[in-house]
Scaffold this active site. Structure first.
Site, mmCIF file in Angstrom:
data_model
loop_
_atom_site.group_PDB
_atom_site.id
_atom_site.type_symbol
_atom_site.label_atom_id
_atom_site.label_comp_id
_atom_site.label_asym_id
_atom_site.label_seq_id
_atom_site.Cartn_x
_atom_site.Cartn_y
_atom_site.Cartn_z
ATOM 1 N N GLY A 73 158.230 15.810 11.573
ATOM 2 C CA GLY A 73 157.926 16.049 12.578
ATOM 3 C C GLY A 73 157.501 16.342 13.443
ATOM 4 O O GLY A 73 157.685 15.569 14.476
ATOM 5 N N LEU A 83 150.310 16.484 11.173
ATOM 6 C CA LEU A 83 149.912 15.567 9.634
ATOM 7 C C LEU A 83 151.414 14.561 9.864
ATOM 8 O O LEU A 83 150.980 13.194 9.353
ATOM 9 C CB LEU A 83 149.407 15.791 8.713
ATOM 10 C CG LEU A 83 148.325 16.889 9.642
ATOM 11 C CD1 LEU A 83 147.908 17.666 8.034
ATOM 12 C CD2 LEU A 83 146.739 16.034 9.640
ATOM 13 N N ARG A 139 163.260 21.098 8.652
ATOM 14 C CA ARG A 139 164.889 22.227 9.516
ATOM 15 C C ARG A 139 164.880 21.909 10.499
ATOM 16 O O ARG A 139 165.971 21.983 11.120
ATOM 17 C CB ARG A 139 164.302 23.368 8.828
ATOM 18 C CG ARG A 139 163.767 23.498 8.170
ATOM 19 C CD ARG A 139 163.977 25.195 7.424
ATOM 20 N NE ARG A 139 162.573 25.953 8.645
ATOM 21 C CZ ARG A 139 161.432 27.148 8.576
ATOM 22 N NH1 ARG A 139 162.701 27.903 7.849
ATOM 23 N NH2 ARG A 139 161.147 27.438 8.780
ATOM 24 N N TYR A 174 140.981 25.816 1.466
ATOM 25 C CA TYR A 174 139.843 26.814 1.119
ATOM 26 C C TYR A 174 140.689 26.900 -0.051
ATOM 27 O O TYR A 174 140.507 28.080 -0.839
ATOM 28 C CB TYR A 174 140.689 26.770 2.407
ATOM 29 C CG TYR A 174 142.337 27.857 3.156
ATOM 30 C CD1 TYR A 174 142.987 27.902 2.232
ATOM 31 C CD2 TYR A 174 142.420 27.552 4.622
ATOM 32 C CE1 TYR A 174 143.920 27.786 2.214
ATOM 33 C CE2 TYR A 174 143.260 27.497 4.298
ATOM 34 C CZ TYR A 174 144.483 28.043 4.326
ATOM 35 O OH TYR A 174 145.559 27.840 4.689
ATOM 36 N N LYS A 228 149.399 26.370 -1.942
ATOM 37 C CA LYS A 228 148.312 25.624 -2.485
ATOM 38 C C LYS A 228 147.731 24.750 -3.344
ATOM 39 O O LYS A 228 147.674 23.764 -3.741
ATOM 40 C CB LYS A 228 147.213 25.221 -0.939
ATOM 41 C CG LYS A 228 147.868 25.184 0.410
ATOM 42 C CD LYS A 228 148.954 23.902 0.652
ATOM 43 C CE LYS A 228 149.391 24.321 1.500
ATOM 44 N NZ LYS A 228 149.280 23.136 2.365
HETATM 45 C C1 HXC Z 1 153.509 38.552 9.409
HETATM 46 C C2 HXC Z 1 154.860 37.063 9.902
HETATM 47 C C3 HXC Z 1 154.170 36.389 11.049
HETATM 48 C C4 HXC Z 1 152.694 36.741 11.355
HETATM 49 C C5 HXC Z 1 156.342 35.395 9.697
HETATM 50 N N1 HXC Z 1 156.035 37.271 9.324
HETATM 51 N N2 HXC Z 1 155.066 35.123 10.438
HETATM 52 N N3 HXC Z 1 154.127 38.576 9.589
HETATM 53 N N4 HXC Z 1 153.048 37.949 11.134
HETATM 54 N N5 HXC Z 1 152.083 36.621 11.918
HETATM 55 C C6 HXC Z 1 156.892 36.871 8.132
HETATM 56 C C7 HXC Z 1 158.177 37.561 8.529
HETATM 57 O O1 HXC Z 1 158.460 38.967 9.848
HETATM 58 C C8 HXC Z 1 159.191 37.254 7.693
HETATM 59 O O2 HXC Z 1 159.209 38.725 6.960
HETATM 60 C C9 HXC Z 1 158.738 36.156 7.066
HETATM 61 O O3 HXC Z 1 157.804 36.436 6.636
HETATM 62 C C10 HXC Z 1 159.505 35.209 7.271
HETATM 63 O O4 HXC Z 1 159.251 34.530 8.473
HETATM 64 P P1 HXC Z 1 160.600 34.126 9.389
HETATM 65 O O5 HXC Z 1 160.755 33.820 10.321
HETATM 66 O O6 HXC Z 1 161.709 34.673 8.890
HETATM 67 O O7 HXC Z 1 160.803 32.836 8.133
HETATM 68 P P2 HXC Z 1 161.104 31.586 8.666
HETATM 69 O O8 HXC Z 1 161.065 31.513 9.728
HETATM 70 O O9 HXC Z 1 160.676 30.756 7.246
HETATM 71 O O10 HXC Z 1 159.432 31.086 8.928
HETATM 72 C C11 HXC Z 1 158.413 30.418 7.649
HETATM 73 C C12 HXC Z 1 157.010 30.954 8.401
HETATM 74 C C13 HXC Z 1 156.786 29.812 9.269
HETATM 75 C C14 HXC Z 1 156.297 29.723 7.032
HETATM 76 C C15 HXC Z 1 156.816 32.633 8.243
HETATM 77 O O11 HXC Z 1 155.373 30.607 9.601
HETATM 78 C C16 HXC Z 1 156.816 28.570 9.512
HETATM 79 O O12 HXC Z 1 158.451 28.042 9.235
HETATM 80 N N6 HXC Z 1 155.813 27.577 9.452
HETATM 81 C C17 HXC Z 1 156.143 26.277 9.607
HETATM 82 C C18 HXC Z 1 154.772 25.396 10.185
HETATM 83 C C19 HXC Z 1 153.343 26.341 9.938
HETATM 84 O O13 HXC Z 1 153.067 27.094 9.032
HETATM 85 N N7 HXC Z 1 152.530 25.168 10.178
HETATM 86 C C20 HXC Z 1 151.336 25.123 9.849
HETATM 87 C C21 HXC Z 1 150.348 24.663 8.458
HETATM 88 S S1 HXC Z 1 149.494 24.279 8.827
HETATM 89 P P3 HXC Z 1 160.355 39.856 7.305
HETATM 90 O O14 HXC Z 1 159.874 40.693 5.984
HETATM 91 O O15 HXC Z 1 160.184 40.845 9.145
HETATM 92 O O16 HXC Z 1 161.340 39.235 6.734
HETATM 93 C C22 HXC Z 1 148.160 24.559 7.175
HETATM 94 C C23 HXC Z 1 146.820 24.209 6.488
HETATM 95 C C24 HXC Z 1 146.204 24.929 6.978
HETATM 96 O O17 HXC Z 1 148.604 24.964 6.413
HETATM 97 C C25 HXC Z 1 144.592 24.496 7.320
HETATM 98 C C26 HXC Z 1 143.332 24.658 7.434
HETATM 99 C C27 HXC Z 1 141.926 24.384 7.573
#
Ligand code: HXC
Length: 303
Positions: free
Chosen positions: A35, A38, A58, A166, A181
């Site tokens: 959605g 990338l 989702r 990384y 990863k």
């Molecule tokens: C600490 C955190 C946090 C933060 C979430 N959590 N964000 N803890 N610091 N910034 C914790 C929450 O408190 C919770 O734990 C648990 O993680 C799950 O979070 P939820 O929001 O309940 O879950 P969910 O909605 O499923 O979210 C999953 C997620 C979220 C992974 C945490 O970030 C997500 O959906 N992301 C999708 C998009 C994404 O990340 N894109 C970036 C990818 S880029 P507790 O214990 O409190 O319940 C990438 C490339 C990098 O990876 C390459 C660079 C070179």
């Protein structure tokens, strides 16, 4: 250093598809995390080259919007499917819907990811589990589900898994992502060996810094962490979504039919540049200093 600042002019991104129109005509692609970012970029390019594409995540509202945007331009069908890749049941249902509407996908891109920047000591078990679940379990769920159906149907296919540069070094403050990863890369290479007999190929891209809103929000929410980063990139710029999409199209097309189990880094040279012991000297040593150094070395040899 003027050369340093202006060198990106040599390396301008080309954002148009590098493959002929209709390359993917008659093919069905299944793209997780399709959605936004990338995933949406790869869906756009595959669709523009003739594929029917299922985009999966989702958030169905975001998917619907992206699907409309893509199909209105490409005139090819784009199917939004709500799915949580962490759940094998949800994946099973999403794949069944894709088959019912578009057909069995022979192109699969595991792009859905979870990540956020955080000190490891601050991570709860749920936080670890969430990231591992999206990245690793999600990739396994989708690959095994579609893989088994392709094997049963005696259909070949191309799988592409998205990793990150990384994994090669590990990365502080994104430890769950680095671990998950790395496992995805191992999964890619393992199935490339095991499922080649079924006509299935598996490859992986390790993108470096491509600034999508999703990644930026999770990894640099204040904008401070990328400050000075350009100076660490030998080509002087970040990557563009379309550059990743063009490589992805190659890896899922028949042009790469002699490639499997490959992990390809696309990072503007960042990884090599950071690792080379003397690479930082390109910024710091003037011509006069090099001449002086040459004399010092030669004179030392003579003495
Ligand atoms: C600490 C955190 C946090 C933060 C979430 N959590 N964000 N803890 N610091 N910034 C914790 C929450 O408190 C919770 O734990 C648990 O993680 C799950 O979070 P939820 O929001 O309940 O879950 P969910 O909605 O499923 O979210 C999953 C997620 C979220 C992974 C945490 O970030 C997500 O959906 N992301 C999708 C998009 C994404 O990340 N894109 C970036 C990818 S880029 P507790 O214990 O409190 O319940 C990438 C490339 C990098 O990876 C390459 C660079 C070179």
């Amino acid at each position: 250093n003027e050369l340093w600042v202006t060198r990106s002019h040599y390396f301008k991104p080309v954002k148009t598809p590098m493959f002929p129109e209709g390359l993917f005509k008659g093919k069905v692609a299944f793209i997780t995390g399709g959605g936004t970012g990338l995933g949406a970029g790869m869906a756009t390019m595959l669709s523009s080259l003739g594929a029917k594409v299922a985009i999966v995540s989702r958030n169905i509202e975001v998917l619907k919007n992206t699907a409309d945007v893509i199909s209105s331009k490409s005139k090819n069908e784009v199917l939004p499917i709500r799915c949580n890749v962490c759940s094998s049941e949800s994946v099973r249902d999403a794949v069944s819907e894709c088959i019912d509407v578009l057909g069995l996908p022979t192109i699969v891109i595991n792009n859905a990811a979870g990540n956020f920047i955080s000190p490891t000591v601050k991570l709860t078990k749920h936080a670890w589990d969430s990231i591992m679940a999206v990245i690793l379990n999600g990739t396994i769920n989708v690959t095994v589900d579609i893989g088994k159906r392709l094997i049963a149907a005696r259909q070949g296919g191309a799988f592409l898994n998205m990793s990150t540069s990384y994994t090669l070094s590990g990365s502080a403050f994104t430890v769950p992502s680095a671990c998950a990863k790395s496992a995805v890369e191992s999964f890619t290479k393992s199935l490339a060996a095991e499922w080649c007999i079924y006509g299935l190929r598996f490859n992986c891209i390790q993108p470096g810094h491509v600034h999508t809103p999703g990644a930026t929000a999770q990894l640099d929410p204040t904008g401070r962490f990328m400050h000075g980063k350009l100076n660490k990139l030998p080509l002087g710029r970040y990557g563009e979504v379309e550059e990743v999409a063009n490589l992805a199209c190659y890896l899922v097309s028949d042009y790469s039919s002699w490639m499997t189990g490959s992990i390809i880094r696309l990072d503007g040279g960042e990884f090599n540049f950071a690792a080379g012991s003397f690479n930082h000297l390109i910024e710091n040593v003037s011509d006069e200093e090099w001449a002086m150094i040459a004399n010092l070395i030669k004179n030392k040899r003579k003495s």
